[in-house]
Every structure is written in C-alpha cells, then in structure tokens.
Design an enzyme around this catalytic site. Structure first.
Site, PDB file in Angstrom:
ATOM      1  N   PHE A 155       0.861  -1.184   0.000  1.00 57.02           N
ATOM      2  CA  PHE A 155       0.000   0.000   0.000  1.00 57.02           C
ATOM      3  C   PHE A 155       0.894   1.229   0.000  1.00 57.02           C
ATOM      4  CE2 PHE A 155      -2.492   3.433   1.844  1.00 57.02           C
ATOM      5  CZ  PHE A 155      -3.619   3.383   1.028  1.00 57.02           C
ATOM      6  N   ASP A 214       9.428   2.443   1.403  1.00 58.31           N
ATOM      7  CA  ASP A 214       8.277   3.187   1.891  1.00 58.31           C
ATOM      8  C   ASP A 214       8.201   2.940   3.397  1.00 58.31           C
ATOM      9  OD1 ASP A 214       5.823   4.082   2.734  1.00 58.31           O
ATOM     10  OD2 ASP A 214       4.691   3.284   1.035  1.00 58.31           O
ATOM     11  N   LYS A 264       3.201  10.211   8.277  1.00 58.21           N
ATOM     12  CA  LYS A 264       2.591   9.757   9.530  1.00 58.21           C
ATOM     13  C   LYS A 264       3.361  10.221  10.771  1.00 58.21           C
ATOM     14  CE  LYS A 264       0.149   5.774   7.532  1.00 58.21           C
ATOM     15  NZ  LYS A 264      -1.232   5.838   7.930  1.00 58.21           N
TER      16      LYS A 264
HETATM   17  C1  LIG Z   1       3.066   2.325   3.784  1.00 59.31           C
HETATM   18  C2  LIG Z   1       2.203   3.482   3.387  1.00 59.31           C
HETATM   19  N1  LIG Z   1       2.554   4.237   2.335  1.00 59.31           N
HETATM   20  C3  LIG Z   1       1.829   5.296   1.960  1.00 59.31           C
HETATM   21  C4  LIG Z   1       0.682   5.656   2.612  1.00 59.31           C
HETATM   22  C5  LIG Z   1      -0.123   6.836   2.163  1.00 59.31           C
HETATM   23  O1  LIG Z   1      -0.064   7.856   3.085  1.00 59.31           O
HETATM   24  P1  LIG Z   1      -1.163   9.046   3.088  1.00 59.31           P
HETATM   25  O2  LIG Z   1      -2.459   8.415   3.477  1.00 59.31           O
HETATM   26  O3  LIG Z   1      -0.635  10.014   4.094  1.00 59.31           O
HETATM   27  O4  LIG Z   1      -1.188   9.600   1.712  1.00 59.31           O
HETATM   28  C6  LIG Z   1       0.260   4.900   3.723  1.00 59.31           C
HETATM   29  C7  LIG Z   1      -0.982   5.238   4.442  1.00 59.31           C
HETATM   30  O5  LIG Z   1      -1.561   4.452   5.141  1.00 59.31           O
HETATM   31  C8  LIG Z   1       1.051   3.787   4.117  1.00 59.31           C
HETATM   32  O6  LIG Z   1       0.697   3.030   5.158  1.00 59.31           O
END
Ligand SMILES: Cc1ncc(COP(=O)(O)O)c(C=O)c1O
Length: 398
Positions: free
Chosen positions: A130, A215, A244
C-alpha cells in the site's frame, strides 16, 4: 446528528472524539478509549504532547505560511537532522505519505532520465503493498479494489508476489528504474520483509543500475524501536518516503534521497505549495527533539517487548481467536482466526482502538510514548475481547 455533507468514501465508526491525552482519546460523552490505532501510526507521541502543543502554538504566533518561493529555516533544520540520522543527503517535504511516494517515484524516474535512460521508468512493487491513493500510488500498490473505475492504471508499475526473489529477478528488465518496497507491509497485514530479501534487492539494484526505494510511511520514525526500520536490516535504500509519525498528527511527509539518486531533481522539476510549511516544520522538529534521544527509542523497544510477550501469552490462551503475532517494535499485528473486524469490534466494546488490515490482521500501533503499564492495560482489554468472542462462539454452538 444532522446528515453530513461528506463524500461517502469512508465507512466511519460512530465515535466522536473531542480531545486526547497521551494514549487516551475522550469522546464528546466523556468516554475514554485506549488508543492503539494512533490515527493509523500517526500520533507517534500520543495526543496533546506538551512539547508538540508548545511548538505549534509558538509557531502559530509567528508565521504560518510563506511558500517555497522563500527560504524556510525550519526546513533547513529538519532536513539537516533527518540527513544526519539516515542514509540520505537530501530531503523534499510534502503534506502526506502519498505525496512523499509521488516524489520518490518521480525522483527515481528522473534519475534514470538524466543518466540517459528515459526508457527506464518502470517501478517494481510487491503484492499486498500500500503506497497511497493518488493515481500513481494506487498503480504502485496494485490492489484491484483501489484501481477499479478510475480509468487506465498509470503505466510503469510491475508487481511481483511478496518476497518472491525469482519472480523479482524475472521482472527486472531494460525498462526498470527502481524497486519499491515497505520494509514492513502495514495495510497488507503487518508483514515484515526478511532482511536477507532486502539484502538481495540491494545487490540486484547495484548490479542492474536501478534504485531501491523504501516506503517507511507507516513503519518508520521510531515505530520499530529504531528511527528507521531499515536500520535493523543492514540495507540502506537510495530513496525513502516518510509521513505519519514524523508529523505526530500534523500533516507532514518527506522524501529522502542520496545526492546521487536526487541528481535529476533540479530546479523546477517538482514543487508543492504547502509542503514544508513553517507550522509543519515546527512540529516535525519538535517530534525529533523527543525521538532523537536514544533513551526514547530504548523505551520503545522495552515496552514493545512487554507488549509482545503479553500478546504471545494471549495467543496461547486463545488459539481459536489468535493465530499469530507479527511485526516489530510497536508495529504489531494479530492474525486472527475470527474475522479481524469482529476482533476490532470486540476490542472497541472494551474501549480500545485498533485497526484492521489485510490478511485478516488486527493492527496494534500505539503511540510510541506508551508505558509498560498502559501496554498491560491494552493486554487486559484484548484478553476481555477474546474472552467475549469465545463465549459468543460457545453460545452459537450450544
Ligand atoms: C506504507 C504506506 N505508504 C503510503 C501511505 C499513504 O499515506 P497518506 O495516506 O498520508 O497519503 C500509507 C498510508 O496508510 C502507508 O501506510
């Protein structure tokens, strides 16, 4: 309650929180919930942390926004601290995780472009990933449920099964720019990637002239008990996305890169209005004031151990409810034998918040400030939830 004039995109739980204190959230009716969701790994220092409140208030009285037309001292300070504490040489600030990923993807593509390889724009990703909800990041995540109905999938994302080295090798081609991976899959179900696999990816990237992108939006910023999850693995990426926890609740993301990987990102190639604004920088710097103290991360590791051991005990006591405990530090998952949503619901009746994830997993992501006593309180509530589920099950079969 009047019907809200909102998009119907979220299936919301009918809870209305008015304020928070540390690991607790308090509803409008004064009910207290133990928050082991932390805004999905966002409230890294809990709710209303005095140092963050103070930093935000102090900045609010000075200047909120100036734009990236001008120098922003808070950006200089925060980028220097991130660089001094990571593999990276350069930082681009964003407002969210998806934007940090967009920057990471663009940085990798531009790197290949300026090296004379415009055909190298493909990014290899992994099933269960994700990376956000923008058009590029849903293509990167590759999940059909998020892609459906939004037109053609953005070109240039090739997906292989999770941790399948042979499939990965077969997917690397003349058009590959980079490999993108979460060192611990969050929404995919708290699935840590073995360090040997990350080491193999690093080697493939070296051999093939492609970039490695981590990520760490969910698993980074102290969550594993080190500032970054990759520090446990002996493997450093070329590019890394954060968000986050770095903002502790204020919208803030960052794309970190080595000078080499960022070499294509010259003036005018990328931009943002809000990214790195003074309010976000004040809070980001305040988060690091707390987290860069080694005693803080040591405490995360200690409390994580208490919590994990307790969860292992619950797994033994409730084999019909808990199949497996997964994760590292304070990014933990209960793989459930009942539907994960039911376990989350049973925990909520015990006034404890957690988040469902893929693979029938319940995510436990408490604020990193959680104490051993609060972790034990969490265990007691999970225990009660499991007892209730077992009792309900017995009633059904009686
Ligand atoms: C691993 C990961 N990457 C990217 C994102 C996307 O972040 P945002 O919701 O702040 O755009 C998330 C959100 O849950 C995530 O868990």
């Amino acid at each position: 309650m009047a019907e809200a004039a909102l998009f119907d995109t979220f299936a919301r739980t009918p809870l209305r929180f008015e304020r928070g204190e540390g690991v607790w959230l308090v509803t409008e009716n004064g009910e207290r919930y133990l928050d082991f969701a932390a805004g999905i790994a966002v409230n890294s220092l809990g709710h209303a942390h005095p140092h963050l409140v103070e930093a935000l208030k102090a900045q609010a009285e000075k200047v909120w926004h100036t734009s990236n037309l001008y120098e922003v001292p808070g950006q200089e300070r925060l980028s220097r601290r991130l660089v001094d504490n990571s593999f990276a040489d350069k930082v681009f600030f964003t407002n969210s995780g998806a934007e940090a990923l967009e920057c990471a993807i663009k940085t990798a593509r531009r790197y290949q472009y300026v090296k004379g390889h415009p055909e190298r724009f493909h990014i290899i990703t992994f099933e269960g990933a994700f990376h956000g909800r923008t058009l590029a990041t849903i293509a990167a995540g590759g999940q059909a449920k998020y892609l459906e109905g939004f037109g053609p999938k953005v070109e240039g994302f090739d997906q292989v099964p999770f941790c399948d080295l042979e499939a990965l090798k077969a997917a690397v081609g003349d058009n590959t720019a980079a490999i993108l991976i979460e060192p611990i899959q969050g929404e995919g179900g708290i699935r840590p990637v073995p360090k040997e696999f990350l080491q193999a990816l690093r080697q493939i990237c070296e051999d093939e002239g492609i970039l490695l992108i981590f990520d760490e939006v969910q698993c980074g910023v102290g969550r594993t008990g080190k500032l970054f999850a990759y520090e446990w693995t002996g493997v450093a990426p070329d590019i890394m996305a954060l968000a986050k926890g770095i903002g502790g609740g204020f919208p803030l993301g960052a794309c970190l890169a080595t000078a080499e990987a960022a070499s294509g990102m010259t003036a005018g190639t990328h931009g943002t209005t809000y990214g790195g604004n003074p309010l976000a920088m004040a809070v980001g710097n305040a988060v690091l004031d707390v987290m860069l103290d080694e005693a803080f991360l040591e405490n995360v590791r200690d409390v994580a151990l208490v919590f994990r051991q307790g969860l292992a005990g619950l797994k033994d006591r409730f084999p019909g409810v808990i199949e497996e405990i997964r994760g590292e530090g304070l990014i933990l998952g209960i793989k459930a034998r009942v539907p994960a949503g039911e376990l989350v619901g049973a925990m909520r009746s015990e006034h404890m918040l957690a988040v469902p994830a893929g693979d029938n997993v319940v995510r436990l992501l408490p604020p990193l400030t959680v104490t051993a006593e609060e972790a034990r309180e969490g265990l007691r509530r999970i225990e009660k939830a499991a007892e209730k589920l077992v009792a309900n099950d017995l009633k059904k079969t009686a």
